[in-house]
Design a protein around this motif. Structure first.
Motif, PDB file in Angstrom:
ATOM      1  N   LEU A   1      -3.580   8.525   6.337  1.00 45.44           N
ATOM      2  CA  LEU A   1      -2.313   9.076   5.862  1.00 45.44           C
ATOM      3  C   LEU A   1      -1.193   8.048   5.940  1.00 45.44           C
ATOM      4  O   LEU A   1      -0.342   7.960   5.060  1.00 45.44           O
ATOM      5  N   PHE A   2      -1.193   7.258   7.006  1.00 45.68           N
ATOM      6  CA  PHE A   2      -0.229   6.160   7.140  1.00 45.68           C
ATOM      7  C   PHE A   2      -0.886   5.058   7.947  1.00 45.68           C
ATOM      8  O   PHE A   2      -1.826   5.288   8.725  1.00 45.68           O
ATOM      9  N   GLN A   3      -0.383   3.862   7.772  1.00 45.52           N
ATOM     10  CA  GLN A   3      -0.958   2.707   8.455  1.00 45.52           C
ATOM     11  C   GLN A   3       0.065   1.578   8.440  1.00 45.52           C
ATOM     12  O   GLN A   3       0.493   1.141   7.371  1.00 45.52           O
ATOM     13  N   PHE A   4       0.480   1.141   9.620  1.00 45.88           N
ATOM     14  CA  PHE A   4       1.406   0.011   9.672  1.00 45.88           C
ATOM     15  C   PHE A   4       1.214  -0.742  10.985  1.00 45.88           C
ATOM     16  O   PHE A   4       0.797  -0.182  12.001  1.00 45.88           O
ATOM     17  N   ASN A   5       1.526  -2.024  10.921  1.00 46.02           N
ATOM     18  CA  ASN A   5       1.381  -2.888  12.088  1.00 46.02           C
ATOM     19  C   ASN A   5       2.521  -2.657  13.071  1.00 46.02           C
ATOM     20  O   ASN A   5       3.687  -2.513  12.674  1.00 46.02           O
ATOM     21  N   ILE A   6       2.201  -2.627  14.340  1.00 46.99           N
ATOM     22  CA  ILE A   6       3.210  -2.451  15.384  1.00 46.99           C
ATOM     23  C   ILE A   6       3.984  -3.760  15.543  1.00 46.99           C
ATOM     24  O   ILE A   6       3.382  -4.826  15.689  1.00 46.99           O
TER      25      ILE A   6
ATOM     26  N   SER B   1       4.139 -15.949   1.004  1.00 49.94           N
ATOM     27  CA  SER B   1       4.698 -16.737   2.105  1.00 49.94           C
ATOM     28  C   SER B   1       5.425 -15.866   3.117  1.00 49.94           C
ATOM     29  O   SER B   1       5.520 -16.226   4.300  1.00 49.94           O
ATOM     30  N   LEU B   2       5.935 -14.723   2.682  1.00 49.72           N
ATOM     31  CA  LEU B   2       6.611 -13.785   3.590  1.00 49.72           C
ATOM     32  C   LEU B   2       5.651 -12.783   4.206  1.00 49.72           C
ATOM     33  O   LEU B   2       6.095 -11.862   4.911  1.00 49.72           O
ATOM     34  N   ASN B   3       4.351 -12.948   3.938  1.00 48.45           N
ATOM     35  CA  ASN B   3       3.306 -12.035   4.444  1.00 48.45           C
ATOM     36  C   ASN B   3       3.539 -10.589   3.982  1.00 48.45           C
ATOM     37  O   ASN B   3       3.270  -9.635   4.712  1.00 48.45           O
ATOM     38  N   LEU B   4       4.037 -10.451   2.771  1.00 49.99           N
ATOM     39  CA  LEU B   4       4.290  -9.123   2.211  1.00 49.99           C
ATOM     40  C   LEU B   4       3.322  -8.769   1.092  1.00 49.99           C
ATOM     41  O   LEU B   4       3.378  -7.645   0.579  1.00 49.99           O
ATOM     42  N   TYR B   5       2.457  -9.709   0.724  1.00 48.66           N
ATOM     43  CA  TYR B   5       1.504  -9.411  -0.342  1.00 48.66           C
ATOM     44  C   TYR B   5       0.570  -8.284   0.091  1.00 48.66           C
ATOM     45  O   TYR B   5       0.164  -8.186   1.250  1.00 48.66           O
ATOM     46  N   ASN B   6       0.230  -7.416  -0.849  1.00 54.36           N
ATOM     47  CA  ASN B   6      -0.614  -6.246  -0.614  1.00 54.36           C
ATOM     48  C   ASN B   6       0.059  -5.245   0.321  1.00 54.36           C
ATOM     49  O   ASN B   6      -0.587  -4.534   1.084  1.00 54.36           O
ATOM     50  N   THR B   7       1.397  -5.199   0.259  1.00 57.32           N
ATOM     51  CA  THR B   7       2.166  -4.161   0.936  1.00 57.32           C
ATOM     52  C   THR B   7       3.116  -3.522  -0.067  1.00 57.32           C
ATOM     53  O   THR B   7       3.452  -4.120  -1.103  1.00 57.32           O
TER      54      THR B   7
ATOM     55  N   TRP C   1       6.200  -3.145   0.243  1.00 58.34           N
ATOM     56  CA  TRP C   1       7.459  -3.904   0.179  1.00 58.34           C
ATOM     57  C   TRP C   1       7.399  -5.021  -0.856  1.00 58.34           C
ATOM     58  O   TRP C   1       8.441  -5.441  -1.366  1.00 58.34           O
ATOM     59  N   ALA C   2       6.215  -5.495  -1.175  1.00 57.14           N
ATOM     60  CA  ALA C   2       6.080  -6.533  -2.208  1.00 57.14           C
ATOM     61  C   ALA C   2       6.437  -5.995  -3.581  1.00 57.14           C
ATOM     62  O   ALA C   2       6.756  -6.770  -4.492  1.00 57.14           O
ATOM     63  N   VAL C   3       6.387  -4.685  -3.763  1.00 61.60           N
ATOM     64  CA  VAL C   3       6.792  -4.067  -5.027  1.00 61.60           C
ATOM     65  C   VAL C   3       8.249  -3.637  -4.974  1.00 61.60           C
ATOM     66  O   VAL C   3       8.948  -3.635  -5.985  1.00 61.60           O
ATOM     67  N   ILE C   4       8.739  -3.305  -3.769  1.00 63.58           N
ATOM     68  CA  ILE C   4      10.104  -2.793  -3.631  1.00 63.58           C
ATOM     69  C   ILE C   4      11.137  -3.903  -3.775  1.00 63.58           C
ATOM     70  O   ILE C   4      12.097  -3.779  -4.555  1.00 63.58           O
ATOM     71  N   PHE C   5      10.972  -4.992  -3.036  1.00 65.96           N
ATOM     72  CA  PHE C   5      12.007  -6.023  -2.983  1.00 65.96           C
ATOM     73  C   PHE C   5      12.318  -6.659  -4.340  1.00 65.96           C
ATOM     74  O   PHE C   5      13.487  -6.923  -4.644  1.00 65.96           O
ATOM     75  N   PRO C   6      11.326  -6.955  -5.211  1.00 62.00           N
ATOM     76  CA  PRO C   6      11.686  -7.511  -6.523  1.00 62.00           C
ATOM     77  C   PRO C   6      12.506  -6.568  -7.390  1.00 62.00           C
ATOM     78  O   PRO C   6      13.252  -7.021  -8.264  1.00 62.00           O
ATOM     79  N   ILE C   7      12.390  -5.266  -7.158  1.00 64.66           N
ATOM     80  CA  ILE C   7      13.148  -4.305  -7.963  1.00 64.66           C
ATOM     81  C   ILE C   7      14.593  -4.207  -7.486  1.00 64.66           C
ATOM     82  O   ILE C   7      15.502  -3.909  -8.273  1.00 64.66           O
TER      83      ILE C   7
ATOM     84  N   LEU D   1      -0.615  -5.237  -5.342  1.00 68.98           N
ATOM     85  CA  LEU D   1      -1.381  -4.340  -4.481  1.00 68.98           C
ATOM     86  C   LEU D   1      -2.867  -4.450  -4.794  1.00 68.98           C
ATOM     87  O   LEU D   1      -3.247  -4.533  -5.968  1.00 68.98           O
ATOM     88  N   SER D   2      -3.682  -4.429  -3.746  1.00 69.25           N
ATOM     89  CA  SER D   2      -5.123  -4.573  -3.966  1.00 69.25           C
ATOM     90  C   SER D   2      -5.959  -3.601  -3.136  1.00 69.25           C
ATOM     91  O   SER D   2      -6.921  -3.037  -3.647  1.00 69.25           O
ATOM     92  N   SER D   3      -5.631  -3.390  -1.866  1.00 66.70           N
ATOM     93  CA  SER D   3      -6.454  -2.528  -1.016  1.00 66.70           C
ATOM     94  C   SER D   3      -6.267  -1.061  -1.384  1.00 66.70           C
ATOM     95  O   SER D   3      -5.202  -0.659  -1.869  1.00 66.70           O
ATOM     96  N   THR D   4      -7.292  -0.264  -1.133  1.00 71.47           N
ATOM     97  CA  THR D   4      -7.286   1.146  -1.534  1.00 71.47           C
ATOM     98  C   THR D   4      -6.156   1.924  -0.879  1.00 71.47           C
ATOM     99  O   THR D   4      -5.495   2.752  -1.529  1.00 71.47           O
ATOM    100  N   SER D   5      -5.881   1.673   0.394  1.00 68.55           N
ATOM    101  CA  SER D   5      -4.864   2.447   1.110  1.00 68.55           C
ATOM    102  C   SER D   5      -3.444   2.121   0.661  1.00 68.55           C
ATOM    103  O   SER D   5      -2.526   2.905   0.910  1.00 68.55           O
ATOM    104  N   ASN D   6      -3.243   0.987  -0.017  1.00 68.02           N
ATOM    105  CA  ASN D   6      -1.896   0.601  -0.447  1.00 68.02           C
ATOM    106  C   ASN D   6      -1.635   0.843  -1.924  1.00 68.02           C
ATOM    107  O   ASN D   6      -0.566   0.486  -2.426  1.00 68.02           O
ATOM    108  N   LEU D   7      -2.573   1.419  -2.639  1.00 66.48           N
ATOM    109  CA  LEU D   7      -2.399   1.633  -4.068  1.00 66.48           C
ATOM    110  C   LEU D   7      -1.366   2.715  -4.341  1.00 66.48           C
ATOM    111  O   LEU D   7      -1.086   3.568  -3.505  1.00 66.48           O
ATOM    112  N   THR D   8      -0.792   2.670  -5.545  1.00 63.25           N
ATOM    113  CA  THR D   8       0.061   3.750  -6.025  1.00 63.25           C
ATOM    114  C   THR D   8      -0.805   4.739  -6.809  1.00 63.25           C
ATOM    115  O   THR D   8      -1.979   4.488  -7.070  1.00 63.25           O
TER     116      THR D   8
END
Length: 311
Positions: A74-79, A168-174, A176-182, A252-259
């Motif tokens: 349901l959710f997944q994020f690094n501490i 380089s910001l370690n945001l790929y496949n998250t 936030w990688a879609v949010i910040f460019p918008i 985005l690539s991993s299943t849990s991060n897809l839209t």
């Protein structure tokens, strides 16, 4: 005779206008009607050679397939700062929620992405537009010219630098990688600058004389006056981020991060052409957009009207 004609013409014009509006409304809402009803049809009804305008047999099989094909947390994020606990930069602690159908996770990802893009874009664009409209500083015209030119710049041109930046910001496949460019949307800055031009300079000078800070002036005077523009920008940003399939596909690539749109596309690729599954996913994806439009409809209509009056 002149009086009779003056009475007949407005009523005839009004009737014609109503008929045209009703026809256009039906044409624009028909795809949504077809998607929603099609999501409850059987495969035989969907693939029928003659159109079936109303389902004779209602079924939830398409939604069952949508919610049963894959699962995800349901959710997944690094501490944060978990590398200090583990003693390794590569080993991070992750907080993971319960397992749910992947479509639920995809929908949550998409809603979060669209809402955060909408909020951040409205904040940054309103502040930037106000500064460009009411503040005088060196390079203001040049900066605005660059923003207008950026509106004509295709996203594909900056795709590779943007992808490398997110990596380089370690945001790929998250998300936030879609949010910040918008967030740095040139159209949003342009729109809010046009609305900020209508704020009377006398009111800003009076607030400055009364000792109001820049933040207080912006929040209590400027924001209420440009609220219709913010409402219109909120709808534009929400829809733009929701439908930005190309950026989502790249970032985005991993299943849990897809839209939701990417997830449906992957299910479609795995299961050949299943129009019932596509319609169920499209109906689910259209629901948040309809809700947001209904919530901001008043500001959207007022914002478009004010923009038209300003010319």
């Amino acid at each position: 005779m002149e009086n009779k004609n003056s009475i007949k013409h407005p009523s005839a014009y009004k009737i014609i206008s109503i008929v045209v509006i009703v026809i256009l409304a039906i044409l624009f809402t028909f795809p949504l009607y077809w998607i929603i009803t099609g999501s409850f049809k059987t495969n035989a009804a969907i693939n029928s050679t003659t159109p079936i305008w109303w389902p004779k047999e209602w079924t939830l099989a398409n939604y069952q397939k949508l919610f049963s094909r894959q699962t995800a947390p349901l959710f997944q994020f690094n501490i944060p700062f978990s590398s200090l606990i583990t003693g390794s930069r590569d080993l991070k602690l992750t907080l993971t929620g319960p397992t749910v159908p992947a479509a639920v996770r995809w929908l949550i990802n998409t809603v979060f992405m669209a809402i955060m893009s909408m909020i951040l874009t409205c904040i940054t664009a309103s502040m930037a537009g106000y500064a460009l409209a009411k503040k005088r500083f060196v390079g203001r015209q040049l900066l605005f010219t660059l923003i207008v030119c950026a509106m004509a710049l295709p996203k594909q041109v900056i795709l590779i630098p943007l992808l490398r930046e997110m990596s380089s910001l370690n945001l790929y496949n998250t998300i936030w990688a879609v949010i910040f460019p918008i967030v740095g949307w040139p159209f949003g800055v342009f729109l809010m600058k046009q609305f900020s031009e209508g704020v009377p300079s006398e009111m800003l000078e009076a607030a400055q004389i009364d000792g109001a800070s820049e933040a207080k002036t912006f929040l209590q005077i400027v924001v209420p006056m440009i609220k219709p523009g913010i409402g219109a920008l909120a709808i534009f940003t929400f829809i733009n981020s929701w439908n930005d399939y190309f950026m989502q596909l790249i970032m985005l690539s991993s299943t849990s991060n897809l839209t939701i749109s990417l997830g449906i596309a992957k299910l479609q690729a795995e299961n050949a052409t299943d129009f019932g599954l596509i319609m169920a996913g499209a109906a689910l994806a259209a629901l948040p957009i309809i809700i947001v439009f209904l919530l901001f409809q008043k500001y959207f209509t007022k914002g478009i009207t004010m923009g038209a009056v300003k010319g």
